[in-house]
Design a protein around this motif. Sequence first.
Motif, short mmCIF file in Angstrom:
data_model
loop_
_atom_site.label_atom_id
_atom_site.label_comp_id
_atom_site.label_asym_id
_atom_site.label_seq_id
_atom_site.Cartn_x
_atom_site.Cartn_y
_atom_site.Cartn_z
N GLY A 297 1.19 -1.46 0.05
CA GLY A 297 0.06 0.01 -0.59
C GLY A 297 1.25 1.08 -0.37
O GLY A 297 2.25 1.28 0.04
N HIS A 298 0.17 2.48 -0.10
CA HIS A 298 1.10 3.14 -0.29
C HIS A 298 1.33 3.82 0.82
O HIS A 298 0.46 4.31 2.22
N VAL A 299 2.26 4.78 0.87
CA VAL A 299 3.37 5.59 2.47
C VAL A 299 3.59 7.01 2.40
O VAL A 299 3.61 7.45 1.19
N ASP A 300 2.94 7.14 2.93
CA ASP A 300 2.33 8.82 3.01
C ASP A 300 3.69 9.39 3.92
O ASP A 300 4.46 10.25 3.15
N ALA A 301 4.30 8.81 5.10
CA ALA A 301 5.94 9.23 5.37
C ALA A 301 6.30 8.16 6.13
O ALA A 301 5.65 7.10 5.84
N ALA A 302 7.93 8.76 6.23
CA ALA A 302 8.61 7.87 7.05
C ALA A 302 9.58 8.39 7.47
O ALA A 302 9.99 9.25 6.92
N PHE A 303 10.15 7.67 8.66
CA PHE A 303 10.88 8.32 9.59
C PHE A 303 11.75 7.25 10.80
O PHE A 303 11.36 5.81 10.61
N VAL A 304 13.39 7.59 10.99
CA VAL A 304 13.99 6.42 12.14
C VAL A 304 14.01 7.69 13.37
O VAL A 304 15.15 8.37 12.96
N CYS A 305 13.63 7.35 14.31
CA CYS A 305 13.81 7.67 15.32
C CYS A 305 15.77 7.43 15.34
O CYS A 305 16.49 6.47 15.38
N GLU A 306 16.51 9.04 16.10
CA GLU A 306 17.84 8.89 16.73
C GLU A 306 18.12 7.11 17.21
O GLU A 306 18.00 7.15 18.01
N ASP A 307 19.52 6.57 16.23
CA ASP A 307 20.38 5.88 17.33
C ASP A 307 19.26 4.38 17.14
O ASP A 307 19.68 3.51 18.19
N HIS A 308 18.77 4.40 16.32
CA HIS A 308 17.07 3.11 16.31
C HIS A 308 17.60 2.53 15.31
O HIS A 308 17.79 3.42 14.37
N HIS A 309 17.10 1.92 15.37
CA HIS A 309 16.74 0.83 14.16
C HIS A 309 15.52 0.12 13.42
O HIS A 309 15.26 -0.56 12.53
N ILE A 310 14.60 1.17 14.09
CA ILE A 310 13.07 0.69 13.83
C ILE A 310 12.81 1.75 12.66
O ILE A 310 12.82 2.72 13.21
N ALA A 311 11.87 1.37 11.78
CA ALA A 311 11.65 2.70 10.60
C ALA A 311 9.93 2.37 10.92
O ALA A 311 9.45 1.56 11.59
N HIS A 312 9.43 3.56 10.90
CA HIS A 312 7.71 3.54 11.33
C HIS A 312 6.94 4.75 10.09
O HIS A 312 7.66 5.86 9.03
N PHE A 313 6.26 3.89 9.64
CA PHE A 313 5.96 4.06 8.03
C PHE A 313 4.25 5.16 8.15
O PHE A 313 3.99 3.90 9.41
N ILE A 314 3.86 6.00 7.67
CA ILE A 314 2.72 6.14 8.27
C ILE A 314 1.75 6.28 6.79
O ILE A 314 2.16 6.71 5.73
N GLN A 315 0.47 4.84 6.95
CA GLN A 315 -0.31 5.02 6.16
C GLN A 315 -1.57 5.73 6.16
O GLN A 315 -1.93 5.08 6.94
N GLY A 316 -1.90 6.48 6.15
CA GLY A 316 -3.23 7.33 5.92
C GLY A 316 -3.71 7.49 7.43
O GLY A 316 -2.39 8.41 7.74
N ASN A 317 -4.39 7.25 8.19
CA ASN A 317 -4.39 7.44 10.01
C ASN A 317 -3.92 5.72 10.47
O ASN A 317 -4.36 5.89 11.95
N LYS A 318 -2.87 5.42 9.86
CA LYS A 318 -2.04 4.33 10.77
C LYS A 318 -0.57 4.55 11.06
O LYS A 318 -0.26 5.43 9.43
N MET A 319 0.01 3.92 11.75
CA MET A 319 1.13 3.33 11.29
C MET A 319 1.37 1.86 12.01
O MET A 319 1.24 1.75 12.58
N VAL A 320 3.30 0.91 10.87
CA VAL A 320 3.52 0.62 11.29
C VAL A 320 4.98 0.01 11.31
O VAL A 320 5.52 1.64 11.31
N ASP A 321 5.67 -0.59 11.98
CA ASP A 321 7.16 -0.24 12.32
C ASP A 321 7.43 -1.87 11.77
O ASP A 321 7.13 -2.43 10.82
N VAL A 322 9.17 -1.37 11.39
CA VAL A 322 10.01 -2.88 10.37
C VAL A 322 11.21 -2.08 10.78
O VAL A 322 11.64 -1.15 11.18
N ASP A 323 12.16 -3.82 11.58
CA ASP A 323 13.11 -3.98 11.77
C ASP A 323 14.13 -3.58 11.00
O ASP A 323 13.74 -4.19 10.50
N MET A 324 15.16 -2.87 10.81
CA MET A 324 15.67 -2.31 9.58
C MET A 324 16.49 -3.50 9.78
O MET A 324 17.68 -3.65 8.59
#
Length: 391
Positions: A297-324
Amino acid sequence: MDAVTVNEEGVPYFFKGDHLYKGFHGDPELANETFAEMDDDHHLGHVDAAFHMQHEGDNDDDHIYFFLDNKVFSYYQHKLVEGFPKDISEVFPGIPDHLDAAVECPKPECDEESVIFFKGDDIYHYNVKTKAVDKKEFVSMPNCTSAFRFMEHYFCFHGHQFSKFAPKTGEVHGKYPKPVSGYFLRCAHFADEDDKVERERCSRVHLDALTSDDAGNMYAFRDHHLIEKDEGNDTVAVDTIEHVFKELHSDVDAVFSYDDHLYMIKDDHVHVYKVAVPHAHLEGYPKTVKEELGIEGHVDAAFVCEDHHIAHFIQGNKMVDVDMKIHPRVPTNERPLALFKKVDAAMCGPAGLKVVVGNHFYRFDSLMLMVAARALPEQHRVSTELFGCDH
């Protein structure tokens, strides 16, 4: 533009001829698809003027008014108010027909709750409560074909240009006029490239993506332009995305930084670049978002917070995590975002999490606080606080 206003949700509506542009970029549509009654009653060749009533406590608060020749139409939640259209003189006594522009002016931006009407050289300040009309002349401002109140500022559109003005006096301060394209409407090949830094720094068009690298340098993406802000000296540079990331060919949907690499999502593919001068496109890319990140599905925004290896993906009004660090990568921890229906971009770093919606961003001290929050924090302006625009 013939007329400019916002709807009840703050989305700008730009009218040109019989067409309507919703938002700052995208394809036009026929105006009668949204406001059919204006075409039924009065052939909708064009709208003369429009404004959104924003006077709390007034019975007409949150109504949109359209002016066509000698008639005025009032809409509430996109439905024509009963009894309309009416003569302009009936609803706004003392205001002439065949207007050029109109804009709301609430207190304290005007001395009283007012609407400003424009016709040729004549300016009419209409008192909403008393219906008194104060006729003025704005000598330093060109004649407006449309007028617009946005982010508590007032803009006069004339030809392909606009000027920002003081609503009480009409005074214009700063480097005006400026081209409408780039600041309000995104037209990919219709802009003066000579002042692209100024244009992109101060544009009201929303960002498509935002991130920062390990050194703190910021990368912002808007349509086919890349805006880079150097962490060391706060200088801003603008280039085309294709020139810096030639494999991308124009706009992107989301970008995030991880392990000194930029992951750039465009449609259903991911490009990965090594942060360098110039940025190096990794061999084997692009790959599909599903193959690289496990996301569908379409990804609206994505980010990784400092010193972490979890990427967060915002799709509409929900968010999922991916361990890089895990392969194959699998999205986990899906959760709703109570505060946002739609996010344009997001970036996380030492100063916390910034979530960009339209022309504003919201700052949270941490991801956890953003997810747990039940009320929006203070708004910050993208143009002034991210890019240092001085107006």
